[in-house]
Scaffold this active site. Structure first.
Site, PDB file in Angstrom:
ATOM      1  CB  SER A 172      -0.859  -0.008   1.274  1.00 19.09           C
ATOM      2  OG  SER A 172      -1.343   1.270   1.588  1.00 19.09           O
TER       3      SER A 172
ATOM      4  CE1 TYR B 133      -3.829   0.496   3.989  1.00 19.08           C
ATOM      5  CE2 TYR B 133      -5.217  -1.408   4.462  1.00 19.08           C
ATOM      6  CZ  TYR B 133      -4.555  -0.596   3.558  1.00 19.08           C
ATOM      7  OH  TYR B 133      -4.620  -0.882   2.209  1.00 19.08           O
TER       8      TYR B 133
HETATM    9  P1  NAP Z   1     -12.014  -4.852  -0.597  1.00 16.08           P
HETATM   10  O1  NAP Z   1     -12.803  -4.329  -1.735  1.00 16.08           O
HETATM   11  O2  NAP Z   1     -12.409  -4.506   0.795  1.00 16.08           O
HETATM   12  O3  NAP Z   1     -11.845  -6.451  -0.735  1.00 16.08           O
HETATM   13  C1  NAP Z   1     -11.118  -7.121   0.250  1.00 16.08           C
HETATM   14  C2  NAP Z   1     -11.336  -8.604   0.035  1.00 16.08           C
HETATM   15  O4  NAP Z   1     -10.643  -9.323   1.069  1.00 16.08           O
HETATM   16  C3  NAP Z   1     -12.802  -8.987   0.126  1.00 16.08           C
HETATM   17  O5  NAP Z   1     -13.101  -9.981  -0.830  1.00 16.08           O
HETATM   18  C4  NAP Z   1     -12.896  -9.543   1.529  1.00 16.08           C
HETATM   19  O6  NAP Z   1     -13.941 -10.466   1.704  1.00 16.08           O
HETATM   20  C5  NAP Z   1     -11.567 -10.246   1.651  1.00 16.08           C
HETATM   21  N1  NAP Z   1     -11.244 -10.549   3.042  1.00 16.08           N
HETATM   22  C6  NAP Z   1     -11.206  -9.687   4.087  1.00 16.08           C
HETATM   23  N2  NAP Z   1     -10.886 -10.344   5.213  1.00 16.08           N
HETATM   24  C7  NAP Z   1     -10.717 -11.651   4.876  1.00 16.08           C
HETATM   25  C8  NAP Z   1     -10.377 -12.831   5.600  1.00 16.08           C
HETATM   26  N3  NAP Z   1     -10.141 -12.795   6.907  1.00 16.08           N
HETATM   27  N4  NAP Z   1     -10.296 -14.002   4.916  1.00 16.08           N
HETATM   28  C9  NAP Z   1     -10.549 -14.046   3.589  1.00 16.08           C
HETATM   29  N5  NAP Z   1     -10.873 -12.961   2.832  1.00 16.08           N
HETATM   30  C10 NAP Z   1     -10.951 -11.786   3.490  1.00 16.08           C
HETATM   31  O7  NAP Z   1     -10.512  -4.355  -0.740  1.00 16.08           O
HETATM   32  P2  NAP Z   1      -9.662  -3.921  -2.021  1.00 16.08           P
HETATM   33  O8  NAP Z   1      -9.723  -2.443  -2.171  1.00 16.08           O
HETATM   34  O9  NAP Z   1      -9.998  -4.810  -3.178  1.00 16.08           O
HETATM   35  O10 NAP Z   1      -8.198  -4.258  -1.472  1.00 16.08           O
HETATM   36  C11 NAP Z   1      -7.602  -5.512  -1.695  1.00 16.08           C
HETATM   37  C12 NAP Z   1      -6.202  -5.411  -1.109  1.00 16.08           C
HETATM   38  O11 NAP Z   1      -5.541  -4.274  -1.663  1.00 16.08           O
HETATM   39  C13 NAP Z   1      -6.191  -5.208   0.405  1.00 16.08           C
HETATM   40  O12 NAP Z   1      -5.071  -5.886   0.959  1.00 16.08           O
HETATM   41  C14 NAP Z   1      -5.993  -3.691   0.550  1.00 16.08           C
HETATM   42  O13 NAP Z   1      -5.374  -3.360   1.788  1.00 16.08           O
HETATM   43  C15 NAP Z   1      -5.083  -3.426  -0.596  1.00 16.08           C
HETATM   44  N6  NAP Z   1      -5.047  -2.056  -1.108  1.00 16.08           N
HETATM   45  C16 NAP Z   1      -6.198  -1.439  -1.507  1.00 16.08           C
HETATM   46  C17 NAP Z   1      -6.100  -0.151  -2.061  1.00 16.08           C
HETATM   47  C18 NAP Z   1      -7.300   0.614  -2.543  1.00 16.08           C
HETATM   48  O14 NAP Z   1      -7.153   1.838  -2.813  1.00 16.08           O
HETATM   49  N7  NAP Z   1      -8.449  -0.002  -2.698  1.00 16.08           N
HETATM   50  C19 NAP Z   1      -4.858   0.457  -2.192  1.00 16.08           C
HETATM   51  C20 NAP Z   1      -3.726  -0.210  -1.721  1.00 16.08           C
HETATM   52  C21 NAP Z   1      -3.835  -1.477  -1.204  1.00 16.08           C
HETATM   53  P3  NAP Z   1     -15.236 -10.020   2.574  1.00 16.08           P
HETATM   54  O15 NAP Z   1     -16.038  -9.155   1.677  1.00 16.08           O
HETATM   55  O16 NAP Z   1     -15.888 -11.313   2.924  1.00 16.08           O
HETATM   56  O17 NAP Z   1     -14.731  -9.271   3.787  1.00 16.08           O
HETATM   57  C1  GCO Z   2      -6.970   5.204   3.163  1.00 15.95           C
HETATM   58  C2  GCO Z   2      -7.078   4.258   1.995  1.00 15.95           C
HETATM   59  C3  GCO Z   2      -5.710   3.725   1.657  1.00 15.95           C
HETATM   60  C4  GCO Z   2      -5.815   2.775   0.490  1.00 15.95           C
HETATM   61  C5  GCO Z   2      -4.489   2.263   0.101  1.00 15.95           C
HETATM   62  C6  GCO Z   2      -3.561   3.335  -0.381  1.00 15.95           C
HETATM   63  O1  GCO Z   2      -7.832   5.162   4.035  1.00 15.95           O
HETATM   64  O2  GCO Z   2      -5.991   5.982   3.142  1.00 15.95           O
HETATM   65  O3  GCO Z   2      -7.961   3.198   2.266  1.00 15.95           O
HETATM   66  O4  GCO Z   2      -5.162   3.093   2.761  1.00 15.95           O
HETATM   67  O5  GCO Z   2      -6.607   1.686   0.811  1.00 15.95           O
HETATM   68  O6  GCO Z   2      -3.912   1.458   1.069  1.00 15.95           O
HETATM   69  O7  GCO Z   2      -2.440   2.699  -0.957  1.00 15.95           O
END
Ligand code: NAP
Ligand code: GCO
Length: 266
Positions: A146, A159
């Site tokens: 992230s 986080y």
């Molecule tokens: P999301 O839309 O919240 O999806 C997260 C997924 O993880 C969901 O399918 C969720 O299932 C699953 N999950 C959560 N807890 C779990 C557990 N204990 N066991 C199995 N599955 C679990 O998140 P996203 O935005 O796609 O993010 C995916 C990854 O990218 C995460 O690691 C997040 O930190 C990272 N990330 C996101 C962003 C962003 O801007 N979106 C940026 C940087 C990094 P449920 O629906 O059942 O909870």
């Molecule tokens: C926040 C966002 C971020 C993104 C991502 C950025 O609250 O700042 O959720 O944490 O999820 O991790 O890279």
């Protein structure tokens, strides 16, 4: 160097938490490059929804119900995948949660819950798949880090601690298992349009944009949020033979956020 070096044909790729969001986009991209997709989610209804969504995209994915924080369940799932689909060649530790709470108001249980999913679980799932990768003579692990692997911000202490730790876990797996031809890298997404960031983008009661929405646009050279599909290419690269000499690296896919001080006031 040939085009085939980027192919994932014959590779079994497990993407955790991939019923939707970034995991779904990465898995779909990998499938487009020949991979066999395996994913898990915490609830059967989500796994069923995920299987249907993959089918709609022309992908015959294998779905398993598993809480990635539960080591016994993860070990059992990996064993079942190896029996039913095949040894996992590529693991994407994608499952993750966030709780946005000012640190001094955050319950220790909430802090621990974020660390459990975002840091302990990648350890648990990586530990479960590495032995077979060693036997097979190769493996790829991609940890979804992230911006918070590098930067802090208000309300995301747990986080950021987890994602900073995940960066170092990535480097440690690289150090410990590189000799077995296992490469462990990270992808550090910027701000991506998914359910996880929906609260940061929702329209205000007066119809104006969320202040955080405008903030991110000003912090991103491309002046926009990124799409989940924009992570697929970097993930395919790190999952393919083309990246066999890349190890312990966090590839930031952030539209340039980390390089940019932010848009100057007009
Ligand atoms: P999301 O839309 O919240 O999806 C997260 C997924 O993880 C969901 O399918 C969720 O299932 C699953 N999950 C959560 N807890 C779990 C557990 N204990 N066991 C199995 N599955 C679990 O998140 P996203 O935005 O796609 O993010 C995916 C990854 O990218 C995460 O690691 C997040 O930190 C990272 N990330 C996101 C962003 C962003 O801007 N979106 C940026 C940087 C990094 P449920 O629906 O059942 O909870
Ligand atoms: C926040 C966002 C971020 C993104 C991502 C950025 O609250 O700042 O959720 O944490 O999820 O991790 O890279």
């Amino acid at each position: 160097m040939k085009l085939d070096d980027f192919s994932l044909k014959g590779k079994v790729c497990l993407v955790t938490g991939a019923s939707y969001g970034i995991g779904f986009a990465i898995a779909s991209g990998m499938a487009g490059c020949g991979a066999t997709i395996v994913f898990n989610d915490i609830k059967q209804e989500l796994v069923d929804k995920g299987i249907a969504a993959y089918k709609e995209a022309g992908i015959d994915a294998h779905g398993y119900v598993c809480n990635v924080c539960d080591e016994d369940a993860v070990q059992a799932m990996v064993k079942k995948i190896e029996e039913e689909v095949g040894v996992i060649d590529v693991l994407v530790n994608n499952a993750g949660i966030i709780k946005r709470i000012p640190m001094i108001e955050m319950a220790a249980s909430d802090f621990r819950a974020v660390i459990d999913v975002d840091l302990n679980a990648p350890f648990i799932v990586s530990k479960a798949v590495i032995p077979s990768m060693i036997k097979k003579g190769h493996g790829k692990i991609i940890n979804i880090c992230s911006m918070m692997s590098e930067l802090g911000r208000e309300t995301v202490s747990a986080y950021a601690a987890a994602k900073g730790g995940l960066k170092m876990l990535t480097r440690n797996i690289c150090s410990e298992y590189g000799k077995y031809n296992i490469q462990c890298n990270g992808i550090g997404p910027g701000y991506i349009v998914t359910p996880q960031t929906a609260p940061l983008r929702e329209r205000q009661p007066d119809g104006s944009r969320h202040p955080f929405d405008a903030f991110i646009v000003a912090k991103t050279p491309a002046e926009r949020w990124l799409e989940p599909s924009e992570l697929a290419g970097p993930a395919v690269f790190l999952a393919s033979e083309a990246s066999n000499a890349v190890n312990g690296h966090i590839l930031y896919v952030d539209g340039g956020i980390l390089a940019y001080i932010g848009k100057q006031p007009e």
